[in-house]
Design a protein around this motif. Structure first.
Motif, PDB file in Angstrom:
ATOM      1  N   VAL A 139       0.919  -1.272  -0.028  1.00  0.00           N
ATOM      2  CA  VAL A 139      -0.090  -0.008  -0.004  1.00  0.00           C
ATOM      3  C   VAL A 139       0.897   1.153  -0.042  1.00  0.00           C
ATOM      4  O   VAL A 139       0.483   2.179  -0.426  1.00  0.00           O
ATOM      5  CB  VAL A 139      -0.994   0.008   1.206  1.00  0.00           C
ATOM      6  N   ALA A 140       2.024   1.316   0.891  1.00  0.00           N
ATOM      7  CA  ALA A 140       2.796   2.628   0.660  1.00  0.00           C
ATOM      8  C   ALA A 140       3.514   2.574  -0.617  1.00  0.00           C
ATOM      9  O   ALA A 140       3.716   3.880  -1.011  1.00  0.00           O
ATOM     10  CB  ALA A 140       4.061   2.221   1.723  1.00  0.00           C
ATOM     11  N   LYS A 141       3.860   1.491  -1.197  1.00  0.00           N
ATOM     12  CA  LYS A 141       4.500   1.793  -2.360  1.00  0.00           C
ATOM     13  C   LYS A 141       3.536   2.189  -3.493  1.00  0.00           C
ATOM     14  O   LYS A 141       3.820   3.228  -4.239  1.00  0.00           O
ATOM     15  CB  LYS A 141       5.169   0.036  -2.895  1.00  0.00           C
ATOM     16  N   ALA A 142       2.442   1.594  -3.395  1.00  0.00           N
ATOM     17  CA  ALA A 142       1.382   2.096  -4.350  1.00  0.00           C
ATOM     18  C   ALA A 142       1.026   3.610  -4.182  1.00  0.00           C
ATOM     19  O   ALA A 142       0.937   4.358  -5.339  1.00  0.00           O
ATOM     20  CB  ALA A 142       0.205   1.298  -4.304  1.00  0.00           C
ATOM     21  N   THR A 143       0.908   3.822  -2.989  1.00  0.00           N
ATOM     22  CA  THR A 143       0.751   5.523  -2.855  1.00  0.00           C
ATOM     23  C   THR A 143       1.927   6.239  -3.309  1.00  0.00           C
ATOM     24  O   THR A 143       1.378   7.347  -3.705  1.00  0.00           O
ATOM     25  CB  THR A 143       0.471   5.644  -1.057  1.00  0.00           C
ATOM     26  N   GLY A 152      -1.557   9.762 -10.763  1.00  0.00           N
ATOM     27  CA  GLY A 152      -2.499   8.858 -11.117  1.00  0.00           C
ATOM     28  C   GLY A 152      -2.934   7.798 -10.229  1.00  0.00           C
ATOM     29  O   GLY A 152      -2.394   7.552  -9.315  1.00  0.00           O
ATOM     30  N   PRO A 153      -3.817   7.161 -10.538  1.00  0.00           N
ATOM     31  CA  PRO A 153      -4.500   5.949  -9.941  1.00  0.00           C
ATOM     32  C   PRO A 153      -3.506   4.827  -9.861  1.00  0.00           C
ATOM     33  O   PRO A 153      -2.722   4.372 -10.555  1.00  0.00           O
ATOM     34  CB  PRO A 153      -5.676   5.679 -10.502  1.00  0.00           C
ATOM     35  N   VAL A 154      -3.819   3.863  -8.507  1.00  0.00           N
ATOM     36  CA  VAL A 154      -3.179   2.711  -8.527  1.00  0.00           C
ATOM     37  C   VAL A 154      -4.062   1.815  -7.598  1.00  0.00           C
ATOM     38  O   VAL A 154      -5.306   2.329  -7.480  1.00  0.00           O
ATOM     39  CB  VAL A 154      -1.471   2.887  -7.589  1.00  0.00           C
ATOM     40  N   HIS A 155      -3.728   0.478  -7.602  1.00  0.00           N
ATOM     41  CA  HIS A 155      -4.588  -0.582  -7.050  1.00  0.00           C
ATOM     42  C   HIS A 155      -3.987  -1.529  -6.542  1.00  0.00           C
ATOM     43  O   HIS A 155      -2.984  -2.024  -6.695  1.00  0.00           O
ATOM     44  CB  HIS A 155      -5.353  -1.080  -8.312  1.00  0.00           C
ATOM     45  N   VAL A 156      -4.535  -1.914  -5.101  1.00  0.00           N
ATOM     46  CA  VAL A 156      -4.201  -2.844  -4.420  1.00  0.00           C
ATOM     47  C   VAL A 156      -5.099  -3.585  -4.177  1.00  0.00           C
ATOM     48  O   VAL A 156      -6.193  -3.484  -3.549  1.00  0.00           O
ATOM     49  CB  VAL A 156      -3.594  -2.436  -3.159  1.00  0.00           C
ATOM     50  N   ALA A 157      -5.059  -5.071  -4.662  1.00  0.00           N
ATOM     51  CA  ALA A 157      -6.139  -6.188  -4.332  1.00  0.00           C
ATOM     52  C   ALA A 157      -5.801  -6.830  -3.001  1.00  0.00           C
ATOM     53  O   ALA A 157      -4.625  -7.268  -2.644  1.00  0.00           O
ATOM     54  CB  ALA A 157      -6.250  -7.311  -5.441  1.00  0.00           C
ATOM     55  N   MET A 158      -6.624  -6.876  -1.832  1.00  0.00           N
ATOM     56  CA  MET A 158      -6.454  -7.520  -0.735  1.00  0.00           C
ATOM     57  C   MET A 158      -7.351  -8.696  -0.560  1.00  0.00           C
ATOM     58  O   MET A 158      -8.554  -8.636  -0.060  1.00  0.00           O
ATOM     59  CB  MET A 158      -6.741  -6.530   0.420  1.00  0.00           C
ATOM     60  N   PRO A 159      -6.627  -9.867  -0.559  1.00  0.00           N
ATOM     61  CA  PRO A 159      -7.344 -10.974  -0.291  1.00  0.00           C
ATOM     62  C   PRO A 159      -7.950 -11.033   1.248  1.00  0.00           C
ATOM     63  O   PRO A 159      -7.458 -10.390   2.342  1.00  0.00           O
ATOM     64  CB  PRO A 159      -6.567 -12.121  -0.299  1.00  0.00           C
ATOM     65  N   ILE A 160      -9.132 -11.786   1.556  1.00  0.00           N
ATOM     66  CA  ILE A 160      -9.836 -11.693   2.861  1.00  0.00           C
ATOM     67  C   ILE A 160      -8.381 -12.038   4.129  1.00  0.00           C
ATOM     68  O   ILE A 160      -8.432 -11.328   4.969  1.00  0.00           O
ATOM     69  CB  ILE A 160     -11.031 -12.474   2.892  1.00  0.00           C
TER      70      ILE A 160
END
Length: 546
Positions: A139-143, A152-160
């Motif tokens: 999340v920190a890297k994406a931010t 620009g936008p970034v995306h992180v998928a977080m499995p349950i």
């Protein structure tokens, strides 16, 4: 501690105030932990797509990172249009999506989706995190990527199971944003050399000058050059400045078109525009024909994309303009001590006919000059671009280049959250309203005093008009049974008024719908069969197949 809690600590530490989205099973752990972070407010919307538009508008006007969240599967796919929109507008949004547990991936789990792959084409960075201990770092890297260089936008998928995994509390990473390198002094001197030749020219300004308007105006006054705005940049420059020529491109102004197509300018200076289709009136070759082209942008991929560029200046817009202005002043150029503004009278620019143009001009007369208009996609948008004046800077939000119907409704909510003291009016149509109109309830739930003006012509107006102009006929399905939208608002206990004649528009009526502790709806029931000012677009589409 839960891995997702560490993420919330990181977001709170970096000033995030709002989380736009909808709770669901795969992101319930996130929302559960959010209860312990009262400084961050979840903006629960009626549709994830609307949440993404709100996040975009908030990022634009707060000049901060936005966070938008959706569930695995359909929640994630509903966010994709907003991510594509944010990519076009260079807006830093952290998109978070839930995902099925790592152990069930590939087993056709409920709402399983490879969101990472889907988001890759519409974001700067997309990743699926497979270990709880890696979630904060990703999340920190994406931010950092979202805010660095060209935003620009970034995306992180977080499995349950990754969200809920227990980890040792990790230190909060420091957000280190990579800034643009200083503008090249050599390029600045090359630009100044050309400009000091006192050739005739004009400035072509796009959305990239949003935070550099004063410098653009100063440069124009030093050169005594007119300023031409793209449709997306309408609203950045006051209409009463004598050097502001108007809008070129989709629904642009006639005098500006003459300046570009038939004017004697020898130099074209492009500031903050990628020179796309709607900005250039369908890639009009006359824009750069026989002209020396100078282009400034923070995105080096726009240079020489469609139009050859003689001098390209890569870097931060404000930094580049400041250095060019200083160089010109050092070489003896001076700007006028005073600039006489052009007197404008909105009332003299309309008559009393009940049509779209006159309704919009009348509304602008009656509303505060500081009002920001967030413009949806429809035939009314062409009238806004072509007819409405800019009374104060940064008062129009027009996203014609991506053209997502319903985005203007949610953009008004994002704007109201980012700048609570600025009046906001969403200009939308019945087609857009039926897509995302229930976000008026979101505005109500968060006490946002947005006025939603719905131009209700009981048809998909832009489609109807476009087909009629291009094919000389239109399918009857483009028109629909009229619906009383004010009555819908009444059922939702939202203040409303329905306009059926031009005389219904009054100051008392608008005063009753604005400044409230929540939203209001003004429905304008109007079938306008005048041809909207979008002829160049129709000519462009008609050129195919001939």
């Amino acid at each position: 501690m839960k891995a997702v809690r560490n993420v919330l600590e990181y977001l709170e530490g970096n000033g995030v105030k709002y989380i736009f989205g909808i709770p669901a099973g795969s992101v319930n752990a996130f929302y559960d932990q959010l209860l312990d972070f009262p400084e961050m407010t979840p903006i629960v919307t009626k549709h994830e797509g609307a949440a993404s538009y709100m996040a975009a508008s908030y990022a634009k006007y707060s000049r901060q990172l936005s966070v938008c969240i959706g569930s695995s599967g359909p929640g994630g796919t509903n966010l994709l249009t907003g991510a594509a929109n944010a990519m076009r507008e260079h807006l830093p949004i952290l998109f978070l999506t839930g995902a099925v547990p790592v152990s069930t991936m590939g087993l056709n789990a409920s709402q399983e989706l490879d969101a990472q792959s889907l988001f890759q084409s519409v974001t700067k960075y997309s990743v699926t995190v497979l270990k709880p201990e890696d979630l904060l770092a990703e999340v920190a890297k994406a931010t950092q990527i979202a805010l660095s260089g060209v935003p620009g936008p970034v995306h992180v998928a977080m499995p349950i199971d990754v969200q809920m995994g227990n980890i040792e509390q990790l230190p909060i990473p420091k957000l280190e944003i990579e800034r643009h390198a200083p503008t090249s002094a050599e390029q600045v001197k090359r630009v100044a050399d050309r400009l000091m030749q006192k050739k005739k020219g004009f400035i072509f300004a796009g959305q990239g000058v949003r935070h550099s308007v004063a410098q653009v105006v100063e440069l124009a006054e030093l050169l005594d050059w007119p300023i031409v705005a793209t449709p997306v940049a309408k609203g950045l420059f006051r209409g009463d400045h004598p050097l502001f020529s108007g809008v070129f491109g989709f629904a642009g102004n006639e005098q500006t078109s003459l300046l570009v197509n038939e004017g004697d300018a020898e130099t074209l200076m492009v500031l903050g525009s990628s020179l796309g289709e709607t900005a250039t009136s369908n890639y009009n070759p006359n824009l750069a024909k026989d002209r020396f082209v100078i282009q400034l942008d923070f995105d080096e991929t726009v240079f020489d994309r469609k139009y050859p560029v003689n001098i390209s200046v890569h870097g931060d817009m404000s930094d580049g303009l400041s250095k060019i202005i200083d160089e010109l002043k050092d070489r003896g150029l001076t700007r006028p001590e005073t600039v006489k503004l052009v007197e404008r009278d909105l009332e003299t620019e309309r008559d009393a006919e009940y049509n779209t143009k006159n309704v919009l001009l009348k509304l602008q007369e009656l509303l505060p000059a500081s009002t920001r208009y967030t413009i949806d996609i429809g035939e009314f948008m062409a009238y806004v671009i072509h007819e409405m004046d800019v009374l104060e800077e940064d008062t129009f939000d027009i996203n014609v280049h991506f053209g997502a119907m319903g985005s203007g409704l949610s953009a008004a909510i994002g704007s109201a959250l980012a700048e609570p003291d600025r009046p906001v009016v969403a200009l939308t149509g019945d087609g857009c309203f039926f897509m995302h109109g229930m976000e008026i309830l979101t505005a109500k739930e968060y006490n946002l005093p947005v006025l939603f003006v719905v131009m209700n012509n009981a048809r998909l107006g832009m489609v109807y008009q476009g087909h009629t102009l291009q094919y000389k006929r239109s399918h009857p399905s483009f028109e629909q049974e009229p619906v009383n939208i004010a009555a819908m608002a009444e059922a939702l206990n939202i203040p409303n008024f329905r306009v059926d004649t031009f005389d219904d528009l009054s100051q008392n009526m608008l005063d009753a719908l604005t400044g409230l502790n929540g939203p209001a709806i003004l429905e304008v029931a109007l079938v306008d069969n005048n041809i909207p000012p979008m002829g160049d677009r129709v000519k462009f589409l008609s050129s195919f197949g001939k």
